[in-house]
Design a protein around this motif. Structure first.
Motif, PDB file in Angstrom:
ATOM      1  N   LYS A   1       0.837  -1.210   0.000  1.00 20.58           N
ATOM      2  CA  LYS A   1       0.000   0.000   0.000  1.00 20.58           C
ATOM      3  C   LYS A   1       0.867   1.253   0.000  1.00 20.58           C
ATOM      4  CE  LYS A   1      -4.027  -2.055   2.280  1.00 20.58           C
ATOM      5  NZ  LYS A   1      -4.838  -2.083   3.523  1.00 20.58           N
ATOM      6  N   THR A   2       1.975   1.221   0.715  1.00 19.81           N
ATOM      7  CA  THR A   2       2.909   2.353   0.729  1.00 19.81           C
ATOM      8  C   THR A   2       3.484   2.582  -0.667  1.00 19.81           C
ATOM      9  OG1 THR A   2       3.467   1.981   3.053  1.00 19.81           O
ATOM     10  CG2 THR A   2       5.053   3.244   1.741  1.00 19.81           C
ATOM     11  N   LEU A   3       3.866   1.522  -1.339  1.00 25.62           N
ATOM     12  CA  LEU A   3       4.409   1.655  -2.697  1.00 25.62           C
ATOM     13  C   LEU A   3       3.403   2.295  -3.642  1.00 25.62           C
ATOM     14  CD1 LEU A   3       6.243  -1.768  -3.114  1.00 25.62           C
ATOM     15  CD2 LEU A   3       7.290   0.483  -2.765  1.00 25.62           C
ATOM     16  N   THR A   4       2.143   1.905  -3.523  1.00 31.72           N
ATOM     17  CA  THR A   4       1.133   2.482  -4.420  1.00 31.72           C
ATOM     18  C   THR A   4       0.897   3.956  -4.112  1.00 31.72           C
ATOM     19  OG1 THR A   4      -0.710   1.699  -3.037  1.00 31.72           O
ATOM     20  CG2 THR A   4       0.010   0.251  -4.831  1.00 31.72           C
ATOM     21  N   LYS A   5       1.108   4.364  -2.874  1.00 32.04           N
ATOM     22  CA  LYS A   5       1.000   5.791  -2.528  1.00 32.04           C
ATOM     23  C   LYS A   5       2.116   6.602  -3.171  1.00 32.04           C
ATOM     24  CE  LYS A   5      -1.523   5.182   1.754  1.00 32.04           C
ATOM     25  NZ  LYS A   5      -1.470   5.171   3.198  1.00 32.04           N
ATOM     26  N   TYR A   6       3.244   5.929  -3.457  1.00 26.99           N
ATOM     27  CA  TYR A   6       4.348   6.587  -4.156  1.00 26.99           C
ATOM     28  C   TYR A   6       4.145   6.565  -5.666  1.00 26.99           C
ATOM     29  CZ  TYR A   6       7.304   7.361  -0.112  1.00 26.99           C
ATOM     30  OH  TYR A   6       7.815   7.812   1.075  1.00 26.99           O
ATOM     31  N   LYS A   7       2.947   6.193  -6.080  1.00 24.68           N
ATOM     32  CA  LYS A   7       2.565   6.187  -7.504  1.00 24.68           C
ATOM     33  C   LYS A   7       3.382   5.192  -8.321  1.00 24.68           C
ATOM     34  CE  LYS A   7      -0.254   9.708  -6.873  1.00 24.68           C
ATOM     35  NZ  LYS A   7      -1.421   9.419  -6.166  1.00 24.68           N
ATOM     36  N   ILE A   8       3.806   4.117  -7.698  1.00 26.15           N
ATOM     37  CA  ILE A   8       4.497   3.072  -8.444  1.00 26.15           C
ATOM     38  C   ILE A   8       3.432   2.193  -9.096  1.00 26.15           C
ATOM     39  CG2 ILE A   8       6.007   1.057  -8.262  1.00 26.15           C
ATOM     40  CD1 ILE A   8       7.406   2.587  -5.969  1.00 26.15           C
ATOM     41  N   ASN A   9       3.516   2.076 -10.402  1.00 28.23           N
ATOM     42  CA  ASN A   9       2.553   1.307 -11.167  1.00 28.23           C
ATOM     43  C   ASN A   9       2.563  -0.139 -10.692  1.00 28.23           C
ATOM     44  OD1 ASN A   9       1.343  -0.281 -13.300  1.00 28.23           O
ATOM     45  ND2 ASN A   9       1.486   1.558 -14.559  1.00 28.23           N
ATOM     46  N   LYS A  10       1.377  -0.702 -10.489  1.00 27.37           N
ATOM     47  CA  LYS A  10       1.299  -2.064  -9.941  1.00 27.37           C
ATOM     48  C   LYS A  10       1.915  -3.116 -10.857  1.00 27.37           C
ATOM     49  CE  LYS A  10      -3.034  -2.613  -9.018  1.00 27.37           C
ATOM     50  NZ  LYS A  10      -4.308  -3.193  -8.605  1.00 27.37           N
ATOM     51  N   LYS A  11       2.100  -2.809 -12.142  1.00 27.84           N
ATOM     52  CA  LYS A  11       2.743  -3.799 -13.017  1.00 27.84           C
ATOM     53  C   LYS A  11       4.229  -3.971 -12.690  1.00 27.84           C
ATOM     54  CE  LYS A  11       3.828  -0.954 -17.056  1.00 27.84           C
ATOM     55  NZ  LYS A  11       3.566  -0.751 -18.480  1.00 27.84           N
ATOM     56  N   TYR A  12       4.780  -3.048 -11.891  1.00 29.77           N
ATOM     57  CA  TYR A  12       6.184  -3.143 -11.474  1.00 29.77           C
ATOM     58  C   TYR A  12       6.333  -3.669 -10.049  1.00 29.77           C
ATOM     59  CZ  TYR A  12       6.901  -0.372 -15.646  1.00 29.77           C
ATOM     60  OH  TYR A  12       6.903   0.070 -16.936  1.00 29.77           O
ATOM     61  N   ILE A  13       5.217  -4.047  -9.449  1.00 34.02           N
ATOM     62  CA  ILE A  13       5.234  -4.589  -8.086  1.00 34.02           C
ATOM     63  C   ILE A  13       4.897  -6.073  -8.152  1.00 34.02           C
ATOM     64  CG2 ILE A  13       4.220  -4.489  -5.784  1.00 34.02           C
ATOM     65  CD1 ILE A  13       3.519  -1.528  -6.373  1.00 34.02           C
ATOM     66  N   TYR A  14       5.833  -6.883  -7.688  1.00 37.28           N
ATOM     67  CA  TYR A  14       5.628  -8.326  -7.621  1.00 37.28           C
ATOM     68  C   TYR A  14       5.406  -8.729  -6.169  1.00 37.28           C
ATOM     69  CZ  TYR A  14       7.633  -8.546 -12.340  1.00 37.28           C
ATOM     70  OH  TYR A  14       7.893  -8.386 -13.669  1.00 37.28           O
ATOM     71  N   VAL A  15       4.628  -9.781  -5.984  1.00 40.96           N
ATOM     72  CA  VAL A  15       4.320 -10.275  -4.650  1.00 40.96           C
ATOM     73  C   VAL A  15       4.758 -11.737  -4.568  1.00 40.96           C
ATOM     74  CG1 VAL A  15       2.488 -10.704  -2.971  1.00 40.96           C
ATOM     75  CG2 VAL A  15       2.381  -8.675  -4.439  1.00 40.96           C
ATOM     76  N   LEU A  16       5.514 -12.028  -3.516  1.00 46.00           N
ATOM     77  CA  LEU A  16       5.994 -13.386  -3.267  1.00 46.00           C
ATOM     78  C   LEU A  16       5.519 -13.819  -1.879  1.00 46.00           C
ATOM     79  CD1 LEU A  16       7.737 -15.851  -4.041  1.00 46.00           C
ATOM     80  CD2 LEU A  16       9.712 -14.602  -3.114  1.00 46.00           C
ATOM     81  N   PRO A  17       4.318 -14.423  -1.817  1.00 43.83           N
ATOM     82  CA  PRO A  17       3.821 -14.871  -0.506  1.00 43.83           C
ATOM     83  C   PRO A  17       4.606 -16.079  -0.021  1.00 43.83           C
ATOM     84  CG  PRO A  17       2.051 -14.775  -2.153  1.00 43.83           C
ATOM     85  CD  PRO A  17       3.354 -14.656  -2.878  1.00 43.83           C
ATOM     86  N   ASN A  18       4.617 -16.265   1.272  1.00 46.19           N
ATOM     87  CA  ASN A  18       5.219 -17.466   1.843  1.00 46.19           C
ATOM     88  C   ASN A  18       4.503 -18.696   1.316  1.00 46.19           C
ATOM     89  OD1 ASN A  18       7.184 -16.249   3.434  1.00 46.19           O
ATOM     90  ND2 ASN A  18       5.779 -15.981   5.146  1.00 46.19           N
ATOM     91  N   PHE A  19       5.236 -19.784   1.242  1.00 52.90           N
ATOM     92  CA  PHE A  19       4.666 -21.047   0.781  1.00 52.90           C
ATOM     93  C   PHE A  19       3.453 -21.439   1.625  1.00 52.90           C
ATOM     94  CE2 PHE A  19       4.552 -25.725   0.790  1.00 52.90           C
ATOM     95  CZ  PHE A  19       4.362 -25.948  -0.563  1.00 52.90           C
ATOM     96  N   SER A  20       3.496 -21.132   2.919  1.00 52.47           N
ATOM     97  CA  SER A  20       2.425 -21.521   3.845  1.00 52.47           C
ATOM     98  C   SER A  20       1.160 -20.671   3.716  1.00 52.47           C
ATOM     99  CB  SER A  20       2.935 -21.447   5.287  1.00 52.47           C
ATOM    100  OG  SER A  20       3.321 -20.111   5.593  1.00 52.47           O
ATOM    101  N   ASP A  21       1.210 -19.599   2.937  1.00 53.32           N
ATOM    102  CA  ASP A  21       0.045 -18.712   2.765  1.00 53.32           C
ATOM    103  C   ASP A  21      -0.954 -19.387   1.840  1.00 53.32           C
ATOM    104  OD1 ASP A  21      -1.798 -16.708   2.092  1.00 53.32           O
ATOM    105  OD2 ASP A  21      -0.277 -15.134   2.093  1.00 53.32           O
ATOM    106  N   ASN A  22      -2.082 -19.826   2.411  1.00 52.67           N
ATOM    107  CA  ASN A  22      -3.077 -20.564   1.635  1.00 52.67           C
ATOM    108  C   ASN A  22      -4.134 -19.665   0.987  1.00 52.67           C
ATOM    109  OD1 ASN A  22      -4.721 -19.796   3.750  1.00 52.67           O
ATOM    110  ND2 ASN A  22      -4.891 -21.838   4.641  1.00 52.67           N
ATOM    111  N   GLY A  23      -3.978 -18.350   1.107  1.00 53.63           N
ATOM    112  CA  GLY A  23      -4.914 -17.438   0.478  1.00 53.63           C
ATOM    113  C   GLY A  23      -6.141 -17.118   1.307  1.00 53.63           C
ATOM    114  N   ARG A  24      -6.153 -17.545   2.561  1.00 55.95           N
ATOM    115  CA  ARG A  24      -7.285 -17.249   3.452  1.00 55.95           C
ATOM    116  C   ARG A  24      -6.811 -16.402   4.628  1.00 55.95           C
ATOM    117  NH1 ARG A  24      -8.363 -22.890   2.435  1.00 55.95           N
ATOM    118  NH2 ARG A  24      -7.392 -23.371   4.421  1.00 55.95           N
ATOM    119  N   ASP A  25      -7.600 -15.417   4.972  1.00 54.73           N
ATOM    120  CA  ASP A  25      -7.303 -14.609   6.150  1.00 54.73           C
ATOM    121  C   ASP A  25      -7.539 -15.444   7.402  1.00 54.73           C
ATOM    122  OD1 ASP A  25      -6.815 -12.424   4.507  1.00 54.73           O
ATOM    123  OD2 ASP A  25      -8.791 -11.546   4.803  1.00 54.73           O
ATOM    124  N   ASN A  26      -6.697 -15.233   8.401  1.00 56.51           N
ATOM    125  CA  ASN A  26      -6.922 -15.817   9.721  1.00 56.51           C
ATOM    126  C   ASN A  26      -6.646 -14.715  10.730  1.00 56.51           C
ATOM    127  OD1 ASN A  26      -4.013 -15.935   9.957  1.00 56.51           O
ATOM    128  ND2 ASN A  26      -4.076 -17.848   8.808  1.00 56.51           N
TER     129      ASN A  26
END
Length: 180
Positions: A17-42
């Motif tokens: 969210k901080t990066l997007t406030k700096y107007k960095i285009n989301k196509k230049y932002i990659y996300v690498l979640p931990n292997f254990s992140d199953n995509g559900r909030d807890n």
């Protein structure tokens, strides 16, 4: 320039969210979640879920190795990084202790177990060792006498985001100082 946020939880999401406030285009932002992140909030929100919902590109670690102009940020990323595989040398970690104390994992537990009175987060370069890279900055705070590990961890999450916000401009501009 490409930026990767690797890790988990609210701190990684707030870094994006901080990066997007700096107007960095989301196509230049990659996300690498931990292997254990199953995509559900807890008890903490899922970085993978956040990235999917907000259409950030989710990558695998191997995909990042060949990007020469990559800036890599680890915020609670659970995999040891082999710096020799990366073309980029702009690899940074937000470690949940005041280095050089409590390198490695489970730092929050050991701080409480050992009766530490001060805790904090350290921003450092990632090198071949485990949390041995040159230090860029840190933020510290007092641990309350009756503080639980959960309360301390929540403060560490908050401080990591503050440290990210404090240093992001300098990192992006390559205008930061290091200390051994």
């Amino acid at each position: 320039m490409y930026i990767c946020i690797a890790g988990k939880n609210e701190c990684s999401i707030n870094a994006i969210k901080t990066l997007t406030k700096y107007k960095i285009n989301k196509k230049y932002i990659y996300v690498l979640p931990n292997f254990s992140d199953n995509g559900r909030d807890n008890w903490q929100p899922s970085l993978r879920r956040f990235a999917r919902k907000n259409r950030f590109k989710i990558v695998k670690l191997k995909e990042l190795y060949s990007i020469p102009n990559l800036i890599f940020f680890s915020l609670e990323y659970e995999t040891i990084i082999n710096v020799d595989k990366f073309r980029s040398k702009k690899l940074f970690n937000f470690h949940f202790s005041l280095l050089p104390k409590y390198r490695g994992c489970h730092t929050n537990y050991f701080q409480i177990k050992n009766g530490e009175k001060i805790s904090g987060v350290t921003l450092h370069k990632i090198d071949r060792g485990i949390d041995t890279g040159d230090i860029i900055d840190s933020l510290k705070f007092k641990i309350s006498k009756n503080s639980t590990a959960h309360q301390n961890y929540d403060k560490l999450l908050d401080k990591s985001v503050l440290l990210f916000k404090k240093n992001i401009k300098r990192i992006l501009n390559g205008n930061y100082r290091i200390k051994k």
